[in-house]
Write an enzyme that holds these catalytic residues in place. Sequence first.
Site, PDB file in Angstrom:
ATOM      1  N   HIS A 277     -32.585  16.027   3.258  1.00 57.80           N
ATOM      2  CA  HIS A 277     -34.208  16.275   3.530  1.00 57.80           C
ATOM      3  C   HIS A 277     -35.214  15.917   2.859  1.00 57.80           C
ATOM      4  CE1 HIS A 277     -36.467  20.075   5.590  1.00 57.80           C
ATOM      5  NE2 HIS A 277     -37.151  19.522   4.940  1.00 57.80           N
TER       6      HIS A 277
ATOM      7  N   HIS B   9     -39.046  14.179   4.053  1.00 62.32           N
ATOM      8  CA  HIS B   9     -39.823  13.867   5.291  1.00 62.32           C
ATOM      9  C   HIS B   9     -40.048  12.176   4.992  1.00 62.32           C
ATOM     10  CE1 HIS B   9     -39.964  17.020   7.269  1.00 62.32           C
ATOM     11  NE2 HIS B   9     -39.808  18.236   6.436  1.00 62.32           N
TER      12      HIS B   9
ATOM     13  N   HIS C 287     -35.958  23.284  11.434  1.00 65.51           N
ATOM     14  CA  HIS C 287     -36.840  23.808  10.307  1.00 65.51           C
ATOM     15  C   HIS C 287     -36.280  25.303  10.662  1.00 65.51           C
ATOM     16  CE1 HIS C 287     -37.604  19.721   8.689  1.00 65.51           C
ATOM     17  NE2 HIS C 287     -38.518  20.324   7.940  1.00 65.51           N
TER      18      HIS C 287
ATOM     19  N   GLU D 147     -38.241  29.595   6.207  1.00 65.27           N
ATOM     20  CA  GLU D 147     -38.653  28.973   5.482  1.00 65.27           C
ATOM     21  C   GLU D 147     -39.800  30.264   5.355  1.00 65.27           C
ATOM     22  OE1 GLU D 147     -40.826  25.157   3.326  1.00 65.27           O
ATOM     23  OE2 GLU D 147     -40.780  25.323   5.658  1.00 65.27           O
TER      24      GLU D 147
ATOM     25  N   ASP E 159     -37.521  17.405   0.218  1.00 66.66           N
ATOM     26  CA  ASP E 159     -38.746  17.702   1.046  1.00 66.66           C
ATOM     27  C   ASP E 159     -39.913  17.017   0.798  1.00 66.66           C
ATOM     28  OD1 ASP E 159     -40.556  19.141   3.366  1.00 66.66           O
ATOM     29  OD2 ASP E 159     -40.658  20.857   2.484  1.00 66.66           O
ATOM     30  N   ASP E 160     -41.187  17.495   0.329  1.00 67.69           N
ATOM     31  CA  ASP E 160     -41.807  15.968   0.703  1.00 67.69           C
ATOM     32  C   ASP E 160     -42.523  15.995  -1.456  1.00 67.69           C
ATOM     33  OD1 ASP E 160     -43.193  15.907   3.312  1.00 67.69           O
ATOM     34  OD2 ASP E 160     -42.807  17.823   3.163  1.00 67.69           O
TER      35      ASP E 160
END
Length: 339
Positions: free
Chosen positions: A14, A16, A198, A201, A279-280
Amino acid sequence: MARSLQTLPKAHLHLHFTGSMRHTTLLELAREQGLHLPDALEQDWPPRLRATDERGWFRFQRLYDIARSVLTRTEHVYRLLRETAEDEAAAGSRWLEIQVDPSGYAQRFGGLTATLELVLDAAGQAARSAGVGVAVVVAANRTRHPLDANTLARLATQYAGQGVVGFGLSNDERRAQARDFERAFRIAKRADLLAVPHGGELLGPRSVAQCVDDLGADRVGHGVRAAEDPWLMQRLADRQICCEICPTSNVGLGVAESDADVPLRRLFDAGVPIALGSDDPLLFGARLLRQYELARDVHGLSDAEVAELARQSIRSSAAPESTRKELLEEIDDWLVSPE
């Protein structure tokens, strides 16, 4: 002393594309092009984010879009993926599935197909350079029309077996129902691509269940809110549907109040397969290794349990069977190594 988590072989499922950029690279590219960055991406980095309300999510997306704007030339794409693969190797990650929406770059790189081919070529070069397997997940955007998702799904299927391993669905899950994108996921499934939308969340357990029921999810991006429903957790465990849990992101966006409030232990003890993700990191300030440190230091997972987390990430990946076998054996070796 405990065993080094850095040397624990693991898969990262996961992450991006834009969000994988190094902060130093963002600053350098912005300065080279005379682009002004907001304080939140410069001296106040990492930004303080809280996206559980629409205004907060809009701010998060705005910062993400500003970061994307510095990637204007093909060499920027090659650099981003090379540096990302190097960062993965430094964290002990041996297999990466990076998620990208080609439509976010199509105008500057010659269209959807040309953009995806650029990303795939850069991923291949990065993998060879860093010694890390790098595959691509093509992701549609929940805030755009489902017909756009169908187009991306068809594009993804053309490169199945050529670097594309999955089809995802990202952005604010409050903006559209999972079932609106059912056709796109059917297209992707026919090409044996993993379904990795996704869910769970910003919305609760029902969002996770919809990803499973309506989209045939093989993994759920985040899925952390499944912990609120024991029946759903049992269902995920029985079907071995992996949740890509991103602890630092959960706290950064206000999904959990603190590191200790991320229900990682609850999901793990329920038998839900977990793949830790960052994630980021560009916006949350922490990469993959930190997620494993939190699992051990905050959530109290033993070395044996952390090793099982790494196994689950590999089993839930699209890595070739030979790679999976090799990495699983290396995890066993790590576990019997001296502390």
